[in-house]
Write a protein that holds these residues in place. Sequence first.
Motif, mmCIF file in Angstrom:
data_model
loop_
_atom_site.group_PDB
_atom_site.id
_atom_site.type_symbol
_atom_site.label_atom_id
_atom_site.label_comp_id
_atom_site.label_asym_id
_atom_site.label_seq_id
_atom_site.Cartn_x
_atom_site.Cartn_y
_atom_site.Cartn_z
ATOM 1 N N ASN A 133 0.823 -1.201 0.000
ATOM 2 C CA ASN A 133 0.000 0.000 0.000
ATOM 3 C C ASN A 133 0.866 1.263 0.000
ATOM 4 O OD1 ASN A 133 -2.544 -1.275 0.062
ATOM 5 N ND2 ASN A 133 -2.310 -1.661 2.257
ATOM 6 N N GLU A 134 0.314 2.333 -0.515
ATOM 7 C CA GLU A 134 1.002 3.610 -0.559
ATOM 8 C C GLU A 134 1.307 4.130 0.844
ATOM 9 O OE1 GLU A 134 2.715 7.062 -2.149
ATOM 10 O OE2 GLU A 134 2.037 5.289 -3.256
ATOM 11 N N SER A 135 0.351 3.968 1.740
ATOM 12 C CA SER A 135 0.536 4.424 3.115
ATOM 13 C C SER A 135 0.668 3.223 4.050
ATOM 14 C CB SER A 135 -0.634 5.308 3.549
ATOM 15 O OG SER A 135 -1.866 4.615 3.404
ATOM 16 N N LEU A 136 1.258 3.490 5.183
ATOM 17 C CA LEU A 136 1.554 2.419 6.138
ATOM 18 C C LEU A 136 0.288 1.750 6.657
ATOM 19 C CD1 LEU A 136 3.522 0.895 8.026
ATOM 20 C CD2 LEU A 136 3.301 2.801 9.621
ATOM 21 N N SER A 137 0.284 0.426 6.596
ATOM 22 C CA SER A 137 -0.772 -0.376 7.210
ATOM 23 C C SER A 137 -0.092 -1.423 8.073
ATOM 24 C CB SER A 137 -1.639 -1.050 6.141
ATOM 25 O OG SER A 137 -2.542 -1.968 6.743
ATOM 26 N N ALA A 138 -0.298 -1.329 9.370
ATOM 27 C CA ALA A 138 0.406 -2.221 10.299
ATOM 28 C C ALA A 138 0.129 -3.689 9.997
ATOM 29 C CB ALA A 138 0.004 -1.891 11.732
ATOM 30 N N ASN A 139 -1.037 -3.988 9.435
ATOM 31 C CA ASN A 139 -1.361 -5.380 9.126
ATOM 32 C C ASN A 139 -0.532 -5.942 7.991
ATOM 33 O OD1 ASN A 139 -3.366 -5.503 11.109
ATOM 34 N ND2 ASN A 139 -4.947 -4.738 9.721
#
Length: 335
Positions: free
Chosen positions: A60-66
């Motif tokens: 993803n473009e932005s951070l996703s902790a999952n």
Amino acid sequence: MANEVTPPFGRVYRQNFMWDRNILPGNCEKGQLTDIGHKQQEVLGAVMRDYYVTKRQFLNESLSANDLFIRFDLDSRTQQSAMALIDGLYPPQAGTQSSEIIDTYCMDSEYEDLSPRNPQLCPCVEVIEAKSEVSAAYLEHDALVTKPLNHKLEEIMGVPVDNDDVCDCALATYCHGFPLPANLTDELVNEVFEDTNWRHEYKLTYPNASYAGRYTSGFLLSEIYDRMLNSENGVVQPRFLLYSAHDSTLRVMLSMFGVFDHKWPAYASYLVFELFSDLSSKQDYVRMVYNGQELRVPACQKDGDDCSFASFAAVVDTLTLHDDIEQECLHCGDL
């Protein structure tokens, strides 16, 4: 908890190392990541962002902790390296009014498999190393190369020294643009480097890479493979798993697969296992990339350019322990 957001921290504690109470002078511990090393990891993270986020659109473009799984051991440099790489992969947003919490994972040193030298995890590690050090090849090298070099170094330094420590310190000295100590020449450092490289590879791959690897890095390989297998079986996994380890870990892992170039892994070196699907053939494949270069695993050559997941699984099966691991780690396959 994952994805938890908290208000900005109002208080930050800074750890300092007391002057004259450490092996090295200054505010640092022995083996700590330097500012230059930190920047290297940030740049590596940015390179991975360009490939996995921008070009491949895999992350993803932005951070996703999952999407992330981050693991390191209790050495500060592996922790700092992992954090710097993630900051390069997902740069913190300037002016953010909240604090992000990203879960990282570690374990007690008794169970740690990120380093190939853990006799508490598998006692065979000590047995293999001890046997390597009394082998004819090692004793000859020790007498003709290691000991004479050590004698030269001690004459120059005026104190007892260890060839490995001189090698580590010289490499860091070169990379930071500092001059070598007086009377320590480039030629002598190169000899020390070649000696240290030979000894490390010999001991970590004795009596051969696949045998030694089962008892050293086979545990980590099993952990990585299990993640892949879970994904194959439809179990949702993080898309990016980071294991922040050591140069010796890379050396052993590459040797196990028969793709090591016998050169000491440079600072910020990395090995990637990519699991991907070919939509046309509906087959899954594993790609290994070391420092930007795709590797051809000898055991997968029958697959052509790609290594099928089935072939990769067959290779892993020969490089890991399966049955009574505790007993195998006591008897060492009757070495």
